[in-house]
Write a protein that holds these residues in place. Structure first.
Motif, PDB file in Angstrom:
ATOM      1  N   HIS A 274      -4.743  -9.357   2.041  1.00  0.00           N
ATOM      2  CA  HIS A 274      -4.551  -8.295   3.025  1.00  0.00           C
ATOM      3  C   HIS A 274      -3.893  -7.120   2.304  1.00  0.00           C
ATOM      4  CE1 HIS A 274      -2.935  -6.187   6.505  1.00  0.00           C
ATOM      5  NE2 HIS A 274      -3.724  -6.927   7.276  1.00  0.00           N
TER       6      HIS A 274
ATOM      7  N   ILE B  93      -1.420  -5.189   2.991  1.00  0.00           N
ATOM      8  CA  ILE B  93       0.046  -5.261   2.939  1.00  0.00           C
ATOM      9  C   ILE B  93       0.495  -6.272   1.884  1.00  0.00           C
ATOM     10  CG2 ILE B  93       2.113  -5.909   4.246  1.00  0.00           C
ATOM     11  CD1 ILE B  93       0.633  -4.808   6.747  1.00  0.00           C
TER      12      ILE B  93
ATOM     13  N   TYR C 285     -10.569  -2.412   1.878  1.00  0.00           N
ATOM     14  CA  TYR C 285      -9.789  -3.011   2.956  1.00  0.00           C
ATOM     15  C   TYR C 285     -10.348  -2.552   4.284  1.00  0.00           C
ATOM     16  CZ  TYR C 285      -6.686  -3.872  -0.924  1.00  0.00           C
ATOM     17  OH  TYR C 285      -6.180  -4.280  -2.121  1.00  0.00           O
TER      18      TYR C 285
ATOM     19  N   LYS D 105      -8.614  -2.204  10.200  1.00  0.00           N
ATOM     20  CA  LYS D 105      -7.447  -2.880  10.771  1.00  0.00           C
ATOM     21  C   LYS D 105      -6.332  -3.033   9.730  1.00  0.00           C
ATOM     22  CE  LYS D 105      -5.901  -7.040  13.190  1.00  0.00           C
ATOM     23  NZ  LYS D 105      -4.545  -6.770  12.822  1.00  0.00           N
ATOM     24  N   GLU D 106      -6.696  -3.362   8.502  1.00  0.00           N
ATOM     25  CA  GLU D 106      -5.676  -3.516   7.460  1.00  0.00           C
ATOM     26  C   GLU D 106      -4.977  -2.192   7.159  1.00  0.00           C
ATOM     27  OE1 GLU D 106      -6.728  -6.784   4.310  1.00  0.00           O
ATOM     28  OE2 GLU D 106      -8.560  -5.714   4.892  1.00  0.00           O
ATOM     29  N   TRP D 107      -5.735  -1.105   7.127  1.00  0.00           N
ATOM     30  CA  TRP D 107      -5.129   0.213   6.895  1.00  0.00           C
ATOM     31  C   TRP D 107      -4.197   0.574   8.045  1.00  0.00           C
ATOM     32  CZ3 TRP D 107      -4.680   2.578   2.480  1.00  0.00           C
ATOM     33  CH2 TRP D 107      -5.598   2.327   1.476  1.00  0.00           C
ATOM     34  N   LYS D 108      -4.639   0.309   9.283  1.00  0.00           N
ATOM     35  CA  LYS D 108      -3.790   0.598  10.439  1.00  0.00           C
ATOM     36  C   LYS D 108      -2.543  -0.285  10.427  1.00  0.00           C
ATOM     37  CE  LYS D 108      -7.132   2.605  13.556  1.00  0.00           C
ATOM     38  NZ  LYS D 108      -7.295   2.906  14.962  1.00  0.00           N
ATOM     39  N   ASP D 109      -2.712  -1.544  10.068  1.00  0.00           N
ATOM     40  CA  ASP D 109      -1.564  -2.456   9.940  1.00  0.00           C
ATOM     41  C   ASP D 109      -0.572  -1.929   8.902  1.00  0.00           C
ATOM     42  OD1 ASP D 109      -2.707  -4.174  11.809  1.00  0.00           O
ATOM     43  OD2 ASP D 109      -3.317  -5.681  10.316  1.00  0.00           O
ATOM     44  N   ALA D 110      -1.092  -1.421   7.797  1.00  0.00           N
ATOM     45  CA  ALA D 110      -0.225  -0.908   6.729  1.00  0.00           C
ATOM     46  C   ALA D 110       0.595   0.278   7.225  1.00  0.00           C
ATOM     47  CB  ALA D 110      -1.057  -0.519   5.507  1.00  0.00           C
TER      48      ALA D 110
ATOM     49  N   GLN E  89       1.442   0.934  10.322  1.00  0.00           N
ATOM     50  CA  GLN E  89       2.414   0.387  11.277  1.00  0.00           C
ATOM     51  C   GLN E  89       3.572  -0.284  10.534  1.00  0.00           C
ATOM     52  OE1 GLN E  89       2.400   0.334  14.814  1.00  0.00           O
ATOM     53  NE2 GLN E  89       4.407  -0.565  14.618  1.00  0.00           N
ATOM     54  N   TYR E  90       3.239  -1.059   9.532  1.00  0.00           N
ATOM     55  CA  TYR E  90       4.263  -1.824   8.816  1.00  0.00           C
ATOM     56  C   TYR E  90       5.168  -0.925   7.982  1.00  0.00           C
ATOM     57  CZ  TYR E  90       6.288  -6.080   7.086  1.00  0.00           C
ATOM     58  OH  TYR E  90       7.166  -7.092   6.826  1.00  0.00           O
TER      59      TYR E  90
ATOM     60  N   SER F  96       2.268   3.622  15.071  1.00  0.00           N
ATOM     61  CA  SER F  96       0.857   3.275  15.106  1.00  0.00           C
ATOM     62  C   SER F  96       0.019   4.445  14.592  1.00  0.00           C
ATOM     63  CB  SER F  96       0.430   2.883  16.508  1.00  0.00           C
ATOM     64  OG  SER F  96       0.608   3.967  17.387  1.00  0.00           O
TER      65      SER F  96
END
Length: 79
Positions: A6, A8, A44, A47-52, A54-55, A60
Motif C-alpha cells: 500500500h 502508506i 497506486y 483509494k491509496e492516494w486518498k488514504d495517504a 488523509q493519513y 480528506s
C-alpha cells in the motif's frame, strides 16, 4: 506497474520507519514529498492516494485523479 505494498506502507518503508504512524510527524513532510515525487502516480490506486492524504494531513481529499493527488501532496507546505 502495480506495487505490492500500500502507498502508506511503501512511504514508511522507504523512509526507514517500522510503523506507519511515524508518517504523522509534520517535520517528515519534506522527506515524504521527495519520495512521492519519485513515485509513479499510476502505481497506486486512487483509494491509496486518498488514504495517504488523509493519513499524512488528517484531511480528506476530494480530487479524483491519482496524478492530481500526487501534485497536491507535493504542493503542501510544512506548517
Amino acid at each position: 506497474m502495480r506495487t505490492s505494498k500500500h502507498l502508506i506502507e511503501q512511504l514508511a518503508s522507504d523512509l526507514g520507519y517500522e510503523y506507519i504512524s511515524d508518517l504523522h510527524r509534520p517535520q517528515l513532510l519534506p522527506e515524504i514529498q521527495i519520495l512521492i515525487s519519485s513515485y509513479d502516480s499510476q502505481s497506486y490506486s486512487l483509494k491509496e492516494w486518498k488514504d495517504a492524504v488523509q493519513y499524512i494531513t488528517g484531511s480528506s481529499c476530494k480530487l479524483c485523479e491519482c496524478e492530481e493527488i500526487k501534485q497536491y501532496l507535493l504542493s503542501l507546505k510544512n506548517s
